[in-house]
Design an enzyme around this catalytic site. Structure first.
Site, short mmCIF file in Angstrom:
data_model
loop_
_atom_site.label_atom_id
_atom_site.label_comp_id
_atom_site.label_asym_id
_atom_site.label_seq_id
_atom_site.Cartn_x
_atom_site.Cartn_y
_atom_site.Cartn_z
CB ALA A 1 -0.91 0.00 1.23
CG ASP A 2 2.68 5.10 -1.45
OD1 ASP A 2 3.67 4.95 -0.71
OD2 ASP A 2 2.38 6.18 -1.98
#
Length: 190
Positions: A73-74
């Protein structure tokens, strides 16, 4: 929820660990240091978080054994078509908060689910409005909470969220760094 996969969370974020733990599923944390999180200037700003999540996933090829699922994720903050990532230092953190003060910004988290057989990615957008923050409030928060590991230089679950957030539209947990309700649905469908 019962998964047919061994789950790997590819993040050192304490917030992401806390949120994923809230689903009562077993997982292991594996972090590969030094993954390049750059992105091309030509990419549309709303696609950056998902692009980086996919780029992170590409680094985990060696972990994609049978029945293994990697979550990457970011999170990015966007105001006036400008991306606010993690600040480099206190000066940068204070400047970010000055710019966010009194405005509504978007928080976008891109998530990528990757197994040996397939990959699925998605993004979730939340809108957050800060009241006008004073210099002393910004100084206090940055000095006390050291938000250099947070996109936009703030954690909504910390002091600044208590005193500064006037309005939120969308997932609160997305603003924390992992849209956990959507992730739960996506894991069930994966």
């Amino acid at each position: 929820m019962e998964l047919n996969y061994k789950l790997i969370l590819a993040s050192n974020s304490p917030r992401r660990k806390e949120l994923l733990s809230g689903l009562d599923i077993n997982y292991e944390v594996v972090v590969i240091p030094g993954i390049d999180e750059s992105y091309p200037d030509t990419i549309e700003k709303r696609q950056v978080a998902q692009y980086i999540a996919q780029k992170k996933a590409a680094a985990y090829g060696d972990y994609l054994k049978e029945n293994t699922l990697v979550i990457t994720a970011d999170t990015v903050v966007i105001l006036d078509n400008k991306i606010f990532g993690k600040p480099a230092n206190e000066v940068a953190a204070k400047q970010m908060l000055r710019e966010l003060s009194g405005h509504t910004h978007q928080v976008i988290t891109g998530v990528c689910l990757t197994s040996a057989e397939k990959q699925h990615s998605f993004s979730v957008i939340s809108e957050v409005r800060f009241c006008t923050l004073s210099e002393s409030e910004i100084d206090y928060y940055v000095t006390r909470y050291q938000p250099m590991d947070k996109a936009g230089a703030y954690g909504i679950q910390e002091w600044i969220g208590y005193v500064g957030v006037e309005f939120i539209s969308g997932s609160y947990y997305n603003v924390m760094g992992l849209p956990i309700q959507r992730l739960y649905r996506e894991l069930k469908n994966f």
